[in-house]
Design a protein around this motif. Structure first.
Motif, PDB file in Angstrom:
ATOM      1  N   GLY A  22       0.829  -1.212   0.000  1.00 56.23           N
ATOM      2  CA  GLY A  22       0.000   0.000   0.000  1.00 56.23           C
ATOM      3  C   GLY A  22       0.855   1.249   0.000  1.00 56.23           C
ATOM      4  O   GLY A  22       0.584   2.195  -0.735  1.00 56.23           O
ATOM      5  N   LEU A  23       1.913   1.223   0.827  1.00 62.44           N
ATOM      6  CA  LEU A  23       2.773   2.409   0.906  1.00 62.44           C
ATOM      7  C   LEU A  23       3.472   2.661  -0.425  1.00 62.44           C
ATOM      8  O   LEU A  23       3.568   3.804  -0.871  1.00 62.44           O
ATOM      9  N   ILE A  24       3.895   1.558  -1.069  1.00 63.23           N
ATOM     10  CA  ILE A  24       4.530   1.730  -2.394  1.00 63.23           C
ATOM     11  C   ILE A  24       3.514   2.330  -3.357  1.00 63.23           C
ATOM     12  O   ILE A  24       3.813   3.262  -4.115  1.00 63.23           O
ATOM     13  N   GLY A  25       2.263   1.798  -3.296  1.00 60.20           N
ATOM     14  CA  GLY A  25       1.196   2.320  -4.164  1.00 60.20           C
ATOM     15  C   GLY A  25       0.968   3.799  -3.927  1.00 60.20           C
ATOM     16  O   GLY A  25       0.871   4.588  -4.868  1.00 60.20           O
ATOM     17  N   VAL A  26       0.893   4.178  -2.639  1.00 64.32           N
ATOM     18  CA  VAL A  26       0.623   5.587  -2.320  1.00 64.32           C
ATOM     19  C   VAL A  26       1.791   6.468  -2.777  1.00 64.32           C
ATOM     20  O   VAL A  26       1.587   7.549  -3.338  1.00 64.32           O
ATOM     21  N   ALA A  27       3.021   5.956  -2.584  1.00 64.35           N
ATOM     22  CA  ALA A  27       4.182   6.751  -3.015  1.00 64.35           C
ATOM     23  C   ALA A  27       4.133   6.951  -4.527  1.00 64.35           C
ATOM     24  O   ALA A  27       4.338   8.063  -5.036  1.00 64.35           O
ATOM     25  N   ALA A  28       3.796   5.850  -5.259  1.00 64.46           N
ATOM     26  CA  ALA A  28       3.695   5.964  -6.723  1.00 64.46           C
ATOM     27  C   ALA A  28       2.589   6.948  -7.075  1.00 64.46           C
ATOM     28  O   ALA A  28       2.737   7.767  -7.995  1.00 64.46           O
ATOM     29  N   ALA A  29       1.465   6.876  -6.297  1.00 66.13           N
ATOM     30  CA  ALA A  29       0.342   7.790  -6.574  1.00 66.13           C
ATOM     31  C   ALA A  29       0.770   9.237  -6.364  1.00 66.13           C
ATOM     32  O   ALA A  29       0.385  10.128  -7.114  1.00 66.13           O
ATOM     33  N   LEU A  30       1.589   9.471  -5.314  1.00 67.92           N
ATOM     34  CA  LEU A  30       2.040  10.839  -5.043  1.00 67.92           C
ATOM     35  C   LEU A  30       2.837  11.382  -6.223  1.00 67.92           C
ATOM     36  O   LEU A  30       2.586  12.483  -6.704  1.00 67.92           O
ATOM     37  N   VAL A  31       3.776  10.537  -6.703  1.00 75.61           N
ATOM     38  CA  VAL A  31       4.631  11.006  -7.804  1.00 75.61           C
ATOM     39  C   VAL A  31       3.802  11.205  -9.071  1.00 75.61           C
ATOM     40  O   VAL A  31       3.828  12.264  -9.707  1.00 75.61           O
ATOM     41  N   LEU A  32       3.006  10.133  -9.427  1.00 72.53           N
ATOM     42  CA  LEU A  32       2.217  10.223 -10.665  1.00 72.53           C
ATOM     43  C   LEU A  32       1.193  11.341 -10.583  1.00 72.53           C
ATOM     44  O   LEU A  32       0.990  12.095 -11.527  1.00 72.53           O
ATOM     45  N   GLY A  33       0.534  11.450  -9.412  1.00 76.41           N
ATOM     46  CA  GLY A  33      -0.477  12.497  -9.206  1.00 76.41           C
ATOM     47  C   GLY A  33       0.129  13.867  -9.407  1.00 76.41           C
ATOM     48  O   GLY A  33      -0.446  14.732 -10.064  1.00 76.41           O
ATOM     49  N   PHE A  34       1.346  14.050  -8.869  1.00 78.57           N
ATOM     50  CA  PHE A  34       2.000  15.346  -9.023  1.00 78.57           C
ATOM     51  C   PHE A  34       2.276  15.632 -10.500  1.00 78.57           C
ATOM     52  O   PHE A  34       1.970  16.696 -11.016  1.00 78.57           O
ATOM     53  N   LEU A  35       2.832  14.586 -11.189  1.00 77.28           N
ATOM     54  CA  LEU A  35       3.189  14.798 -12.604  1.00 77.28           C
ATOM     55  C   LEU A  35       1.946  15.055 -13.454  1.00 77.28           C
ATOM     56  O   LEU A  35       1.924  15.965 -14.282  1.00 77.28           O
ATOM     57  N   LEU A  36       0.882  14.252 -13.210  1.00 77.92           N
ATOM     58  CA  LEU A  36      -0.333  14.418 -14.020  1.00 77.92           C
ATOM     59  C   LEU A  36      -0.981  15.772 -13.769  1.00 77.92           C
ATOM     60  O   LEU A  36      -1.367  16.481 -14.697  1.00 77.92           O
ATOM     61  N   SER A  37      -1.085  16.147 -12.468  1.00 80.89           N
ATOM     62  CA  SER A  37      -1.736  17.431 -12.177  1.00 80.89           C
ATOM     63  C   SER A  37      -0.894  18.578 -12.733  1.00 80.89           C
ATOM     64  O   SER A  37      -1.415  19.572 -13.213  1.00 80.89           O
ATOM     65  N   GLN A  38       0.425  18.366 -12.707  1.00 83.80           N
ATOM     66  CA  GLN A  38       1.320  19.395 -13.251  1.00 83.80           C
ATOM     67  C   GLN A  38       1.097  19.532 -14.759  1.00 83.80           C
ATOM     68  O   GLN A  38       1.091  20.639 -15.297  1.00 83.80           O
TER      69      GLN A  38
END
Ligand code: ATP
Ligand code: MG
Length: 498
Positions: free
Chosen positions: A193-209
């Motif tokens: 889950g933590l790996i998933g959330v970390a990936a979500a943080l990075v991807l979420g940042f890039l996508l929203s950017q």
């Protein structure tokens, strides 16, 4: 929190967290059933072996008593060396599922236990001679329920438990404890889950950017445009909608830039047009004032120039005022019914002499019975300008033709064509702009140049009548101006029937 990027970022994060949570929940629920099914499989195998062992034990010349048989089986189970054997229980039960003889795991007394789902009397034998075990559950008072398999007793084995009503042999094990399963799984799931959330943080940042950055560019460019810098263009990047927005923004800024340029050109043109006549008016009036010109003839000549030039200025101002009034809708066009032939005859009277003088053949062909609704004087103004232009640009021996024909029901098309030298394609595009004049603008008859406002005014008048005007031209062969007007068919019909 209010920024689009933060919102998008949080949205991505929430979606990932909720999805992971649901996946973990589903996994927990499925793992329980999976463990049960594995336990049942091993219980069934053990059950078949125990059944065979019971048969073998009873085959001797002195069959053991029920208690001995159970002890024998217990030892057999213990010797099979499985890690769960300590917890494995053996019991003989009657048709109601009650334990009738012995049956203990090392730490569990099964006296009060009852077997659920007991299917007694099935004596089918398996490939190794063992009867098929049936899955069941064992209710042990004060303890979690256990998984069990029951095997119907053969007559030989049942003989070891006389008078007890024993029908089945039951082999049971505690069901895998869900909390144990969860305990094993949870750290692994939390890690994933933590790996998933970390990936979500990075991807979420890039996508929203990727969405927010182009929007920020557009906002920055819009602020620059507001400050008057019209050269701003934004790169079209990001998702389709944002790219479309950027393209629309660029188009809009281009238009604003063009209209600013048009305004500047317009002012420059007016100043230029006014400068020449005003300079000569001032020159001649000063010459009279300071006594440079004293002879009556000179004064007469000067007065004539002053009068001509001021008429020219006046005409320019009147045309400009007229154009701006029509453009802003301040001039209301009359809505009278006009017979096209009548209008054509009227302009023929005006231009016939001039065409004759210039040896130009003026042809006028109006379609019969075509009526339009509009302003006679304004439409005459359009035809005057088009015919004036055509005659001015058609050499002697050429032809200028004014014609009309019905284009489609309700629309009539009027054409003014000439056999002059034509207009270069690059000029045709700009003909209707204010002050536009082709480079070489001296007419065949050598008349003075106009202001380049005639076609701009004509277009506004035609548009005010609900029509459109355009031009086609072929270098060396002539030019054709075409405009459309809505007809007044119904009005004409009514008049005809009267
Ligand atoms: N039939 C034509 N043949 C060739 N060139 C033409 C023709 N009609 C118009 N033009 C060109 O288009 C330009 C614009 O015409 P427009 O009627 O707007 O202005 P103008 O005739 O020069 O001046 P104004 O009509 O204001 O007195 C003209 O200056 C001329 O160069
Ligand atoms: Mg003109």
């Amino acid at each position: 929190m209010g920024s689009l990027q933060v919102r998008l970022f949080l949205t991505y994060l929430i979606i990932i967290v909720v999805t992971l949570g649901l996946a973990a929940l589903t996994l927990y629920l499925q793992v329980g059933g999976y463990r049960d099914s594995l336990s049942y499989n091993s219980l069934e195998d053990l059950g078949r072996l125990v059944d065979l062992q019971a048969e073998t034990a009873m085959e001797g010349s002195e069959p053991p008593t029920g208690t001995d048989l159970l002890l024998n089986l217990r030892n057999f189970v213990n010797s099979s060396n499985s890690p769960t054997d300590e917890e494995t229980s053996l019991a003989v039960v009657d048709t109601a599922g009650r334990v009738v003889a012995g049956g203990w795991a090392s730490s569990v007394a099964l006296d009060e236990a009852v077997v659920d789902d007991l299917k007694s009397g099935d004596a089918t034998t398996g490939p190794a001679g063992a009867r098929a075990p049936t899955r069941c559950r064992l209710e042990v008072p004060g303890r979690p329920r256990q998984l069990c398999v029951s095997i119907p007793l053969s007559e030989t084995v049942a003989a070891a438990f006389p008078g007890t009503g024993a029908t089945d042999l039951v082999v049971a094990e505690p069901a895998a404890d869900l909390t144990t399963v969860f305990g094993d799984l949870t750290p692994r799931l939390v890690f994933s889950g933590l790996i998933g959330v970390a990936a979500a943080l990075v991807l979420g940042f890039l996508l929203s950017q990727s969405v927010a950055a182009p929007l920020r560019n557009i906002a920055r460019a819009a602020r620059s445009v507001a400050r008057g810098s019209y050269r701003q263009r934004v790169p079209a990047t990001g998702p389709t909608e944002v790219r479309e927005l950027a393209a629309t923004f660029n188009r809009m800024t281009g238009e604003v830039q063009r209209s600013q340029q048009t305004l500047r050109d317009f002012l420059a043109n007016i100043s230029h047009e006014l400068k020449t006549p005003l300079t000569s008016i001032r020159g001649f009036s000063e010459a009279i004032q300071d006594g440079t010109i004293v002879d009556p003839e000179g004064i007469q000549r000067s007065a004539r120039v002053i009068s001509t030039e001021s008429s020219r200025v006046l005409r320019l101002v009147e045309e400009l005022l007229d154009l701006s009034r029509i453009e802003s809708g301040q001039v209301s066009m009359q809505q009278e019914e006009i017979e096209l032939r009548e209008l054509f005859e009227h302009v023929r009277e005006i231009f016939a002499l001039r065409a004759d003088e210039g040896s130009v053949n003026l042809e006028i062909a109006a379609a019969d019975g075509v009526h339009i609704r509009g302003d006679f004087d304004r439409l005459e103004q359009v035809l005057n300008n088009l015919l004036d232009n055509a005659l001015r640009h058609t050499p002697a021996g050429g032809t200028v033709r004014l014609a009309s024909h019905a284009l489609q029901p309700g629309v009539v098309q009027v054409t003014v064509s000439d056999t002059g030298r034509g207009i270069p394609p690059e000029d045709v595009l700009h003909l209707f702009e204010r002050f536009y004049r082709a480079k070489d603008n001296t007419g065949s008859d050598g008349r003075s140049k106009g202001y380049g406002l005639g076609l701009a005014i004509s277009r506004e008048i035609v548009r005010a009548h609900g029509g459109e005007i355009w031009a086609t031209s072929e270098a060396g062969r002539g030019t054709m101006f075409v405009f459309t007007l809505p007809t007044a068919i119904r009005a004409a019909r009514k008049r005809g029937s009267r």
